[in-house]
Enzyme design. Structure first.
Site, PDB file in Angstrom:
ATOM      1  N   PHE A  23      67.105  59.464  44.822  1.00 36.18           N
ATOM      2  CA  PHE A  23      66.848  58.023  44.954  1.00 36.18           C
ATOM      3  C   PHE A  23      68.096  57.165  44.764  1.00 36.18           C
ATOM      4  O   PHE A  23      68.123  56.019  45.193  1.00 36.18           O
ATOM      5  CB  PHE A  23      65.771  57.571  43.946  1.00 36.18           C
ATOM      6  CG  PHE A  23      66.293  57.352  42.548  1.00 36.18           C
ATOM      7  CD1 PHE A  23      66.953  56.176  42.205  1.00 36.18           C
ATOM      8  CD2 PHE A  23      66.139  58.321  41.566  1.00 36.18           C
ATOM      9  CE1 PHE A  23      67.444  55.979  40.915  1.00 36.18           C
ATOM     10  CE2 PHE A  23      66.623  58.138  40.287  1.00 36.18           C
ATOM     11  CZ  PHE A  23      67.290  56.961  39.956  1.00 36.18           C
ATOM     12  N   SER A  82      68.033  66.172  40.612  1.00 34.27           N
ATOM     13  CA  SER A  82      68.149  66.578  39.209  1.00 34.27           C
ATOM     14  C   SER A  82      68.360  68.092  39.118  1.00 34.27           C
ATOM     15  O   SER A  82      67.988  68.843  40.036  1.00 34.27           O
ATOM     16  CB  SER A  82      66.881  66.179  38.465  1.00 34.27           C
ATOM     17  OG  SER A  82      65.771  66.785  39.091  1.00 34.27           O
ATOM     18  N   LYS A 106      64.813  64.763  54.611  1.00 32.92           N
ATOM     19  CA  LYS A 106      63.653  64.413  53.770  1.00 32.92           C
ATOM     20  C   LYS A 106      64.219  63.550  52.629  1.00 32.92           C
ATOM     21  O   LYS A 106      64.758  64.050  51.652  1.00 32.92           O
ATOM     22  CB  LYS A 106      63.014  65.705  53.213  1.00 32.92           C
ATOM     23  CG  LYS A 106      61.573  65.588  52.773  1.00 32.92           C
ATOM     24  CD  LYS A 106      61.286  64.551  51.706  1.00 32.92           C
ATOM     25  CE  LYS A 106      61.690  64.934  50.326  1.00 32.92           C
ATOM     26  NZ  LYS A 106      61.500  63.836  49.343  1.00 32.92           N
ATOM     27  N   CYS A 118      75.506  59.964  39.482  1.00 34.96           N
ATOM     28  CA  CYS A 118      75.825  61.310  38.976  1.00 34.96           C
ATOM     29  C   CYS A 118      77.254  61.362  38.474  1.00 34.96           C
ATOM     30  O   CYS A 118      77.646  62.306  37.814  1.00 34.96           O
ATOM     31  CB  CYS A 118      75.588  62.352  40.050  1.00 34.96           C
ATOM     32  SG  CYS A 118      76.743  62.172  41.399  1.00 34.96           S
ATOM     33  N   GLU A 155      61.199  59.889  48.117  1.00 36.76           N
ATOM     34  CA  GLU A 155      60.023  59.057  48.378  1.00 36.76           C
ATOM     35  C   GLU A 155      60.069  57.740  47.590  1.00 36.76           C
ATOM     36  O   GLU A 155      59.280  56.840  47.828  1.00 36.76           O
ATOM     37  CB  GLU A 155      58.729  59.828  48.074  1.00 36.76           C
ATOM     38  CG  GLU A 155      58.530  60.252  46.627  1.00 36.76           C
ATOM     39  CD  GLU A 155      59.228  61.577  46.270  1.00 36.76           C
ATOM     40  OE1 GLU A 155      60.338  61.829  46.751  1.00 36.76           O
ATOM     41  OE2 GLU A 155      58.632  62.340  45.483  1.00 36.76           O
TER      42      GLU A 155
HETATM   43  P1  NAD Z   1      64.846  64.498  41.825  1.00 35.79           P
HETATM   44  O1  NAD Z   1      65.327  65.865  41.525  1.00 35.79           O
HETATM   45  O2  NAD Z   1      63.659  63.988  41.109  1.00 35.79           O
HETATM   46  O3  NAD Z   1      64.504  64.347  43.396  1.00 35.79           O
HETATM   47  C1  NAD Z   1      65.426  64.719  44.395  1.00 35.79           C
HETATM   48  C2  NAD Z   1      64.665  65.135  45.646  1.00 35.79           C
HETATM   49  O4  NAD Z   1      63.880  66.282  45.346  1.00 35.79           O
HETATM   50  C3  NAD Z   1      63.705  64.083  46.174  1.00 35.79           C
HETATM   51  O5  NAD Z   1      63.798  64.043  47.585  1.00 35.79           O
HETATM   52  C4  NAD Z   1      62.338  64.566  45.718  1.00 35.79           C
HETATM   53  O6  NAD Z   1      61.310  64.230  46.619  1.00 35.79           O
HETATM   54  C5  NAD Z   1      62.508  66.069  45.657  1.00 35.79           C
HETATM   55  N1  NAD Z   1      61.719  66.696  44.581  1.00 35.79           N
HETATM   56  C6  NAD Z   1      61.465  66.177  43.347  1.00 35.79           C
HETATM   57  N2  NAD Z   1      60.749  67.049  42.616  1.00 35.79           N
HETATM   58  C7  NAD Z   1      60.553  68.142  43.388  1.00 35.79           C
HETATM   59  C8  NAD Z   1      59.883  69.386  43.184  1.00 35.79           C
HETATM   60  N3  NAD Z   1      59.285  69.668  42.044  1.00 35.79           N
HETATM   61  N4  NAD Z   1      59.872  70.268  44.200  1.00 35.79           N
HETATM   62  C9  NAD Z   1      60.489  70.005  45.372  1.00 35.79           C
HETATM   63  N5  NAD Z   1      61.131  68.840  45.615  1.00 35.79           N
HETATM   64  C10 NAD Z   1      61.168  67.919  44.646  1.00 35.79           C
HETATM   65  O7  NAD Z   1      66.115  63.533  41.610  1.00 35.79           O
HETATM   66  P2  NAD Z   1      66.159  61.933  41.614  1.00 35.79           P
HETATM   67  O8  NAD Z   1      65.501  61.423  40.381  1.00 35.79           O
HETATM   68  O9  NAD Z   1      65.716  61.402  42.926  1.00 35.79           O
HETATM   69  O10 NAD Z   1      67.737  61.691  41.525  1.00 35.79           O
HETATM   70  C11 NAD Z   1      68.447  61.594  40.326  1.00 35.79           C
HETATM   71  C12 NAD Z   1      69.140  62.893  39.991  1.00 35.79           C
HETATM   72  O11 NAD Z   1      70.017  63.267  41.044  1.00 35.79           O
HETATM   73  C13 NAD Z   1      70.011  62.810  38.752  1.00 35.79           C
HETATM   74  O12 NAD Z   1      69.835  63.961  37.994  1.00 35.79           O
HETATM   75  C14 NAD Z   1      71.418  62.739  39.313  1.00 35.79           C
HETATM   76  O13 NAD Z   1      72.445  63.192  38.442  1.00 35.79           O
HETATM   77  C15 NAD Z   1      71.293  63.613  40.508  1.00 35.79           C
HETATM   78  N6  NAD Z   1      72.347  63.332  41.467  1.00 35.79           N
HETATM   79  C16 NAD Z   1      73.351  64.248  41.579  1.00 35.79           C
HETATM   80  C17 NAD Z   1      74.392  64.009  42.444  1.00 35.79           C
HETATM   81  C18 NAD Z   1      75.516  64.988  42.562  1.00 35.79           C
HETATM   82  O14 NAD Z   1      76.343  64.803  43.424  1.00 35.79           O
HETATM   83  N7  NAD Z   1      75.577  66.020  41.743  1.00 35.79           N
HETATM   84  C19 NAD Z   1      74.408  62.834  43.216  1.00 35.79           C
HETATM   85  C20 NAD Z   1      73.351  61.929  43.076  1.00 35.79           C
HETATM   86  C21 NAD Z   1      72.327  62.194  42.202  1.00 35.79           C
END
Ligand code: NAD
Length: 492
Positions: free
Chosen positions: A152, A229, A176, A284, A179
């Site tokens: 997000f 995450s 994808k 991040c 959401e």
């Molecule tokens: P998230 O892991 O909740 O979601 C990321 C994606 O995964 C979304 O598209 C979501 O729909 C999908 N998703 C969520 N739960 C899932 C599951 N159980 N099974 C399958 N798909 C699933 O992350 P977020 O809250 O959207 O983003 C924040 C996180 O992203 C933070 O931890 C941040 O550090 C990390 N991030 C990392 C970088 C990097 O370059 N390392 C960059 C940006 C963000």
């Protein structure tokens, strides 16, 4: 978006209302108002997108690379022309301030520009006469159908870490998006439609876990790029690779910054204000822990307290606002709980960002900048990614002690140091256990022509996003050894 406020999928070159039985609400985190409804698309829609992509791949990979990048040039110009509109949408669904949204899009556009170098970037190499009269070549070929699942916090930039490289190298790509922030991708795909890619080359499928799982399990999808995450990154990496796919999965972070006594305090604290509290700490690459060394302790602590207390918080499109809300009510509650936990573990809450309201936006998910002093290095707070505007302070006596604190964590996304000493900076660069290093820089975000190089629990895979790594990830090498004996050829 259709007349019911439902966002659409873009499959096989057409906008389609999803057959999803469930929709999620897309909220403006500053107002808590619903702006749109996002379909949680079923596996059948993923399959339709994959089939269309597989069909398009035959022609797309045969399109000369110089022709494949033409719609990317067009997309770059369209993104520039629509930058303010896209940035406003990012602010309205993600919460960051307008200038941050514009900055994010600039970094995204940079990736489109770099991918336009594909005719050079995807070249192979060769040797004549590896044995007498025998030549050997390495060529790069696209994989086929590839997909990205994005988070997000950078709805405009992160899809562009992947999409341009995938299609420039001849693949067909499915996005994808998160959401929580699907409206930005909707705008991106409206421009993609105008840019002139053939149907099926680029597709958008909105959704949640079921949609992701359908991509991870689909036998025709060859590669998965993921950002999110750490627990989900690990899950996606395991499931994608168990299904025989390539995967590059970027996870969470907990980024430390060391402040030496010879650092320029004014510049350091100004930069650190942005590093810790910019994008409400939802980066991040956000600085999460500052470790002062020796005499840096008092001046840095005092100056950071001023920086934290004076940052103007509000709705990101309002004039003069320096920091927006966090993404959801759950996020707000989680960040506040972690501040409480830090205090329980012995930290002194110097600036407390809990329980503040912003006039006119009383329902928004605001956490104000927070500064915790004397955070216990062995405690939960020192290990947990907060993903909110919270900076933890620790203090060390020597640079060795500081580096030991930097390396005492599971993540490895970024580590920074502020110092006037080249020797200390070099020692830090050499010893810090992180893939992105900042020296007198607070957010060491690699330009698009370098890989985004997270390590440890911040990254699962081998080849990172952006640049040469992106090109390598989306291509497979083919090695050809060939001999053309004179006597086999017709003589002319
Ligand atoms: P998230 O892991 O909740 O979601 C990321 C994606 O995964 C979304 O598209 C979501 O729909 C999908 N998703 C969520 N739960 C899932 C599951 N159980 N099974 C399958 N798909 C699933 O992350 P977020 O809250 O959207 O983003 C924040 C996180 O992203 C933070 O931890 C941040 O550090 C990390 N991030 C990392 C970088 C990097 O370059 N390392 C960059 C940006 C963000």
């Amino acid at each position: 978006m259709n007349t019911n406020g439902q966002l659409l999928n873009f499959i096989n070159g057409r906008w389609q209302t999803s057959s999803a039985s469930a929709y999620g609400d897309v909220l403006n985190p500053a107002t808590a108002q619903v702006q749109a409804h996002v379909p949680l698309s079923p596996g059948a829609e993923v399959d339709a997108a994959v089939q269309a992509a597989a069909k398009a791949f035959h022609g797309w990979r045969r399109t000369p690379v110089g022709d494949r990048i033409q719609p990317l040039f067009k997309l770059k110009n369209l993104l520039e022309e629509n930058l303010d509109d896209i940035a406003r949408t990012i602010t309205n669904e993600c919460g960051k301030i307008f200038a941050e949204s514009v900055g994010e899009m600039r970094r995204g556009i940079e990736n489109v520009e770099v991918a336009c170098g594909a005719p050079v970037l995807m070249q192979g190499y060769n040797n004549e006469d590896i044995a007498s009269g025998i030549d050997e070549h390495m060529i790069r070929q696209p994989l086929g159908v590839v997909a990205a699942i994005t988070p997000f916090n950078f709805p405009g930039m992160i899809p562009l870490w992947f999409l341009p490289y995938a299609v420039a190298t001849g693949n067909c790509f499915i996005l994808k998006p998160s959401e929580k922030v699907p409206m930005t991708s909707q705008m991106l795909f409206e421009l993609i439609e105008v840019a002139g890619f053939p149907a099926g080359v680029l597709q958008l499928v909105n959704g949640g876990k079921e949609t992701v799982d359908a991509l991870l399990d689909h036998p025709t999808v060859r590669a998965i790029s993921f950002v999110g995450s750490t627990p989900v990154a690990k899950y996606v990496y395991s499931r994608a690779t168990a299904n025989g796919k390539r995967a590059q999965c970027q996870g969470g972070a907990k980024n430390p910054v060391v402040v030496m006594p010879d650092a320029d305090m004014e510049t350091t604290t100004r930069i650190m204000g942005d590093s810790a509290f910019g994008c409400a700490g939802q980066r991040c690459l956000a600085a999460s822990v500052a470790i002062t060394v020796g005499e840096a302790k008092h001046p840095f602590t005092e100056a950071m307290a001023d920086v934290a207390a004076s940052r103007k918080v509000g709705y990101g499109l309002d004039e003069g606002v320096q920091m927006g809300p966090v993404i959801t009510a759950e996020s707000q509650a989680r960040v506040e709980r972690l501040i409480e936990q830090g205090a329980r573990e012995g930290a002194n809450v110097l600036v407390d960002g809990r329980n503040h309201k912003v006039g006119g936006y009383e329902d928004g998910y605001f956490v104000f900048p927070t500064l915790l002093d004397g955070v216990n290095p062995g405690g939960e707070l020192a290990k947990t990614e907060i993903f909110g505007p919270v900076l933890s302070l620790m203090h060390a006596n020597t640079v060795e002690e500081a580096i030991a604190l930097v390396n005492n964590r599971a993540y490895g996304n970024m580590a920074c140091i502020f110092t006037g000493s080249g020797a200390v900076a070099r020692k830090f660069r050499y010893e810090a256990d992180a893939g992105n290093i900042g020296i007198n820089i607070g957010v060491a975000a690699p330009m698009a022509y370098f890989p985004f190089s997270g390590w440890n629990e911040s990254f699962f895979g081998d080849l990172h996003a952006q640049s040469h790594h992106g090109v390598e990830f989306y291509t497979q090498t083919k090695v050809v050894v060939e001999r053309w004996p004179q006597e086999w050829s017709r003589q002319f």
